[in-house]
Design a protein around this motif. Structure first.
Motif, short mmCIF file in Angstrom:
data_model
loop_
_atom_site.label_atom_id
_atom_site.label_comp_id
_atom_site.label_asym_id
_atom_site.label_seq_id
_atom_site.Cartn_x
_atom_site.Cartn_y
_atom_site.Cartn_z
N HIS A 6 1.89 -50.65 42.89
CA HIS A 6 2.08 -51.94 42.25
C HIS A 6 1.62 -51.83 40.81
CE1 HIS A 6 2.37 -56.24 41.79
NE2 HIS A 6 1.19 -56.23 41.22
N GLU A 7 2.44 -52.29 39.91
CA GLU A 7 2.09 -52.31 38.49
C GLU A 7 2.21 -53.73 37.99
OE1 GLU A 7 4.82 -49.61 36.66
OE2 GLU A 7 3.53 -47.88 37.05
N GLU A 8 1.27 -54.14 37.16
CA GLU A 8 1.33 -55.46 36.55
C GLU A 8 0.49 -55.45 35.28
OE1 GLU A 8 -0.66 -58.54 38.88
OE2 GLU A 8 -1.96 -57.02 39.75
N TYR A 9 0.85 -56.29 34.36
CA TYR A 9 0.06 -56.46 33.16
C TYR A 9 -1.04 -57.46 33.44
CZ TYR A 9 3.40 -53.84 30.43
OH TYR A 9 4.20 -52.85 29.93
N LEU A 10 -2.27 -57.07 33.10
CA LEU A 10 -3.44 -57.92 33.33
C LEU A 10 -4.26 -57.99 32.06
CD1 LEU A 10 -4.68 -56.28 36.66
CD2 LEU A 10 -3.45 -58.44 36.45
N SER A 11 -5.10 -59.00 31.98
CA SER A 11 -6.08 -59.02 30.90
C SER A 11 -7.09 -57.90 31.16
CB SER A 11 -6.81 -60.36 30.86
OG SER A 11 -7.63 -60.52 32.00
N ARG A 12 -7.78 -57.50 30.14
CA ARG A 12 -8.83 -56.48 30.29
C ARG A 12 -9.85 -56.92 31.33
NH1 ARG A 12 -10.93 -56.20 25.08
NH2 ARG A 12 -12.52 -57.68 25.69
#
Length: 72
Positions: A6-12
């Motif tokens: 699973h890949e997703e953009y997240l905040s740091r």
């Protein structure tokens, strides 16, 4: 064999929280649960793991990879 990716953009901050969740599962032993939406996999955790850390920089792109590997 069970695969989960699973890949997703997240905040740091959120990415750090996900890593803390994984670290807690390793500390507690038992089972590591990876889940997102409707997908979930439970992986038994053992006492000895191989930890690989790697980084690559290509122009503006930075890849940092942390890999855990063990035999169940």
């Amino acid at each position: 064999m069970t695969n989960f990716k699973h890949e997703e953009y997240l905040s740091r901050q959120r990415a750090a929280e996900r890593l803390v969740d994984i670290a807690y599962s390793l500390t507690a032993g038992g089972t590591l649960e990876l889940r997102t939406g409707g997908d979930q996999v439970k992986v038994p955790v053992v006492d000895q793991v191989l930890l690989t850390r790697e980084s690559r920089t290509d122009g503006d792109r930075v890849d940092v990879e942390v890999r855990l590997r063990w035999s169940a």
